[in-house]
Scaffold this motif. Structure first.
Motif, mmCIF file in Angstrom:
data_model
loop_
_atom_site.group_PDB
_atom_site.id
_atom_site.type_symbol
_atom_site.label_atom_id
_atom_site.label_comp_id
_atom_site.label_asym_id
_atom_site.label_seq_id
_atom_site.Cartn_x
_atom_site.Cartn_y
_atom_site.Cartn_z
ATOM 1 N N GLN A 53 6.804 42.991 47.120
ATOM 2 C CA GLN A 53 7.592 41.916 46.518
ATOM 3 C C GLN A 53 6.643 40.825 46.031
ATOM 4 O O GLN A 53 6.026 40.132 46.840
ATOM 5 N N GLU A 54 6.522 40.708 44.729
ATOM 6 C CA GLU A 54 5.635 39.685 44.168
ATOM 7 C C GLU A 54 6.059 38.296 44.624
ATOM 8 O O GLU A 54 5.247 37.494 45.039
ATOM 9 N N ARG A 55 7.343 38.043 44.525
ATOM 10 C CA ARG A 55 7.873 36.777 45.021
ATOM 11 C C ARG A 55 8.440 37.053 46.406
ATOM 12 O O ARG A 55 9.264 37.931 46.586
ATOM 13 N N GLY A 56 7.984 36.322 47.356
ATOM 14 C CA GLY A 56 8.451 36.531 48.726
ATOM 15 C C GLY A 56 9.900 36.115 48.892
ATOM 16 O O GLY A 56 10.647 35.973 47.925
ATOM 17 N N ARG A 59 18.547 38.313 50.799
ATOM 18 C CA ARG A 59 18.651 39.227 49.660
ATOM 19 C C ARG A 59 19.696 40.271 50.012
ATOM 20 O O ARG A 59 19.816 40.680 51.169
#
Length: 179
Positions: free
Chosen positions: A161-164, A171
């Motif tokens: 996940q690039e953005r945490g 989510r």
């Protein structure tokens, strides 16, 4: 199965840091008092409506977060040992923070590139994913499950996940996405 995945609230490590506690002892740290209103407000959101159960990591920060969410929803709460954090040292010994950070970076780089690393001193992505999926298998008959755990548990299911995901954030995804 629909999963509402919640990352635990912001941990309060002040006392454990003052007392120079080990990592195991730090796992007992509660969430910050400042974080509690945010968790309460999150629990009011429609995303949590209709959930069948709530499952939590055994770490205090996750259990406390799950309890706050569950005040509103009154679900059966299950605690699952295998929803714990990524294991930075398989021998169970003490490692310096710099070495732990190096291993975490190596682990994340491998996850991002999709490469498997074998013979590591830490838990591999495949191993973490395997233990998390084995937990979910036990709850397969539920339609909607709230899971309160750690960022690396989320990545074990959805991949890098690039953005945490921030502490207390959630989510939503379906179990069919990764099995």
């Amino acid at each position: 199965m629909e999963i509402v995945f919640v990352r635990h609230g912001v941990p309060d490590y002040r006392l454990s840091d003052e007392r120079k506690m080990t990592q195991l002892e730090k796992d007992y740290a509660p969430i910050t008092r400042e974080c509690i209103p945010f968790i309460k407000s999150q629990s009011q959101l429609p995303a949590f409506s209709g959930a069948d159960i709530i499952i939590s990591s055994p770490y205090t920060r996750a259990l406390q977060t799950a309890e706050i969410i569950n005040r509103k929803h009154r679900l059966e709460l299950f605690v699952e040992h295998d929803l714990r954090e990524w294991v930075a040292d398989l021998s169970g010994g003490f490692i310096e923070l710099a070495e732990r950070d190096r291993r975490w970076k190596e682990y994340r780089d491998a996850l991002k590139s999709g490469k498997s690393i074998n013979n590591t001193a830490y838990e591999t992505a495949d191993s973490l994913q395997s233990r998390v999926i084995s937990v979910l298998e036990r709850y397969r008959d539920f339609k909607k499950v709230v899971i309160v755990a750690h960022f690396n548990v989320l990545e074990s299911l959805l991949g890098y996940q690039e953005r945490g995901i921030g502490c207390g954030e959630y989510r939503i995804f379906n179990v069919e996405e990764f099995t």
